[in-house]
Structure formats: structure tokens, C-alpha cells
Design an enzyme around this catalytic site. Sequence first.
Site, mmCIF file in Angstrom:
data_model
loop_
_atom_site.group_PDB
_atom_site.id
_atom_site.type_symbol
_atom_site.label_atom_id
_atom_site.label_comp_id
_atom_site.label_asym_id
_atom_site.label_seq_id
_atom_site.Cartn_x
_atom_site.Cartn_y
_atom_site.Cartn_z
ATOM 1 N N PHE A 61 1.416 5.642 0.764
ATOM 2 C CA PHE A 61 1.091 6.528 1.560
ATOM 3 C C PHE A 61 1.562 7.718 1.110
ATOM 4 C CE2 PHE A 61 0.168 2.553 4.338
ATOM 5 C CZ PHE A 61 -1.024 2.564 4.370
ATOM 6 N N THR A 92 1.107 -1.208 0.080
ATOM 7 C CA THR A 92 0.335 -0.461 0.217
ATOM 8 C C THR A 92 0.494 0.824 -0.143
ATOM 9 O OG1 THR A 92 -1.623 -0.830 1.217
ATOM 10 C CG2 THR A 92 -1.994 1.475 1.527
#
Length: 282
Positions: A174, A172
Site C-alpha cells: 500500500f 499486498t
Amino acid sequence: MSQKIAFQGELGAYGHEACVTARPEFDPLPCATFDAAIDAVRKGDADLGMIAVENSTYGRVADVHSLLPESGLHIVDETFVRVHINLLGKPQAELTDITEAHGHPVILPQCGNFLRDHAIIPRTSSDNARAAREVAAGDDIGVAALASELAAEIYGLKLLARHIEDHSRNTTRFLIMAREPDYTRRGDYEMMTSFVFRVRNIPAALYKAMGGFATNSVNMTKLESYMVDGEFTATQFYSEIEGHPDDANVKLALEELGYFTDHLHIMGVYPSAARRHEKNTS
């Protein structure tokens, strides 16, 4: 007074892990939603915001790109978190005791093979860290949570199985947001520039707008579109390029883009993360 960094989720969430990894000197501030995390920074309750924007398996995080341009905040950094999913149970539990596992709807299919192989029923939770907290508070040793090792440490859970995700490189990304922009050149690699724009209502406007990046040798790493205010005719684009706005070729490309747009807003200038340059990210 210590500085704070806001993230979406409860303590032990992957957003919390991103905060600990990228800004260990900041105190994490859990928020129920991305809106709340952004608002905490905007109001001064937090100094930075850690906002998940995309996952290598499931694509972009819904609604985030439409939230960011209206936030009034600026992107000052990026970080990547390798999403390791773990099966967490009560301290007295064993893997053979587990009959159901709770996790966020996005997490559940990411470890579907493991759950099927062990005849564990997946159950939906609004947040992985919340699932861990509720398992810790409950008294059923047959119920487990799907969450990070950080969540296991925080809630005193037993690590019944590590890294059970189906995809070995699930990651992921960010973005770190702040109230003020930072255009200084920093980091070990090239700078990145993120911006949003809307093309003018003329034939081939998008094609022409993109031409300046090609002719000036500017590498565009992302181009995504989304509707504005639910209108099919109002499309906004979010883009990321390699380079700094002060670079000669980037400056020329942005000037040419301006000829074919009726709105152009730079969201942030920040250093390219080392993760982008690793050949093996497993």
C-alpha cells in the site's frame, strides 16, 4: 478533531488492516472505490489515503497507477500487509457445515486448494469485508466468508479456519497518500522516490533515459508502463528508485532523464519500509 485515513473497501477489509497497522492513531474512513478514497483526501474529508498498488501473487492493482498521477496527491509512506485469508462463519457453525464461501474474485483462487479439499463452492463478492458483513446478517450456517481476522472481530463471526491461502508469502503493498509532499529524510532505511514520465518521440529514448540511472549507480526497483487516455501512442511510465532527489547521484540521474522526456513528475519521496529488508517475510 481526530485525523482520518481513507481506504477502499468496508470495515474489516485488508485496506482497513493496513490502516490499523501503519496509522493506528488515525480513524479509518471506508470508501467504495479507490477514486472515492483519493477524492476524500483531496477534499479534506480525510487526512491520508491508504491505496493498494500491488500484490505479490497477482501483480499491480488495476488502474491505480493511472489514477495516482492525476490525483494531485503525494506519496508520503509505504506499508506491506501479509494477506492471511480466513474462513469466517456464523457463531454456531462448524467447518463441516460450510457448503459455500464468498469472497472477492482475486481472493477466491488464492485459497482454491482449501476450498476444493473441503468441497466448498466459491462465490463472488464485491468486497471481502462485505462478504463477512452479509454472512453475519444472514441466517444460513452453511455460508461463510473469506476475509481477515479483523473482519471476524468486527462482525462477530467465528474463525472456522485460519490462514488458508495457497501461497505462504502473499503480500499486498500500500502507498500512503497526502495532500502535501514530505521530502524530509526519515525512517530507518534509505529513502525511496516515485515518479512518472513520458519519453520524447525520438529513437531509443527510453534506453537513453534509463542510462543515467545505471551510470550514476541508482537502483531502480520498479518500471511499469501504461497507456494514457486509452491511446496506444501515449505511453507513460511509473518508476521507483532508491534514494532521495537531493542525493548527488539521484540528482544527476534525474537531470539526464529530463533530456529524453517531455513530462516528468515526482509522485513522492518516502522512507523504505522495513518489510523490504526482511530476509524471511512469511
